[in-house]
Design a protein around this motif. Structure first.
Motif, PDB file in Angstrom:
ATOM      1  N   ASP A 161       0.872  -1.164   0.000  1.00 32.30           N
ATOM      2  CA  ASP A 161       0.000   0.000   0.000  1.00 32.30           C
ATOM      3  C   ASP A 161       0.913   1.218   0.000  1.00 32.30           C
ATOM      4  O   ASP A 161       1.439   1.611   1.049  1.00 32.30           O
ATOM      5  N   LYS A 194       0.328   4.082   2.375  1.00 31.96           N
ATOM      6  CA  LYS A 194       0.696   3.854   3.773  1.00 31.96           C
ATOM      7  C   LYS A 194       2.171   3.505   3.928  1.00 31.96           C
ATOM      8  O   LYS A 194       2.620   3.206   5.044  1.00 31.96           O
ATOM      9  N   THR A 225       3.671   0.837   3.209  1.00 24.30           N
ATOM     10  CA  THR A 225       3.694  -0.452   3.887  1.00 24.30           C
ATOM     11  C   THR A 225       3.576  -1.593   2.889  1.00 24.30           C
ATOM     12  O   THR A 225       2.817  -1.501   1.911  1.00 24.30           O
TER      13      THR A 225
END
Length: 122
Positions: free
Chosen positions: A71, A74, A76
């Motif tokens: 993602d 994010k 992440t």
């Protein structure tokens, strides 16, 4: 400079599932290919999976059981691990590099995380 921090490891029974996360700080996360490696006691570090854009690549030993995703909003990356077996027990490390190929071949890895322990009991 990019810092990588893994989380989500733990103890799970064989057949179970875990989801690992790798949080990145620093600039240009989306520009990096990202990957997961693992190292079991007494064994060499081995490639698990990598992702760049919409492209993914998996080691044969985890294909069909593990899913890598990211993602970028994010910063992440994730590793969903299903149907775990005792041979999956290892420290799992995330890594950032130039391409899926340079990551998977370990030809060039720019950043490593510290790792998170995954233990699968029989």
């Amino acid at each position: 400079q990019v810092q990588l921090v893994e989380s989500g490891g733990g103890l799970v029974q064989a057949g179970g599932s875990l989801r690992l996360s790798c949080a990145a700080s620093g600039r240009n996360f989306r520009n990096y290919a990202m990957g997961w490696f693992r190292q079991a006691p007494g064994k060499e570090r081995e490639f698990v999976a990598a992702i760049s854009g919409l492209n993914t690549h998996y080691a044969d030993s985890v294909k069909g059981r593990f899913t890598i995703s990211r993602d970028n909003a994010k910063n992440t990356m994730y590793l969903q691990m299903n149907s775990l077996n005792v041979e999956d027990t290892a420290v799992y490390l995330c890594a950032a590099g130039l391409t899926i190929l340079t990551l998977s071949s370990r030809d060039r890895i720019d950043y490593w995380g510290q790792g998170t322990q995954v233990t699968v009991s029989s």
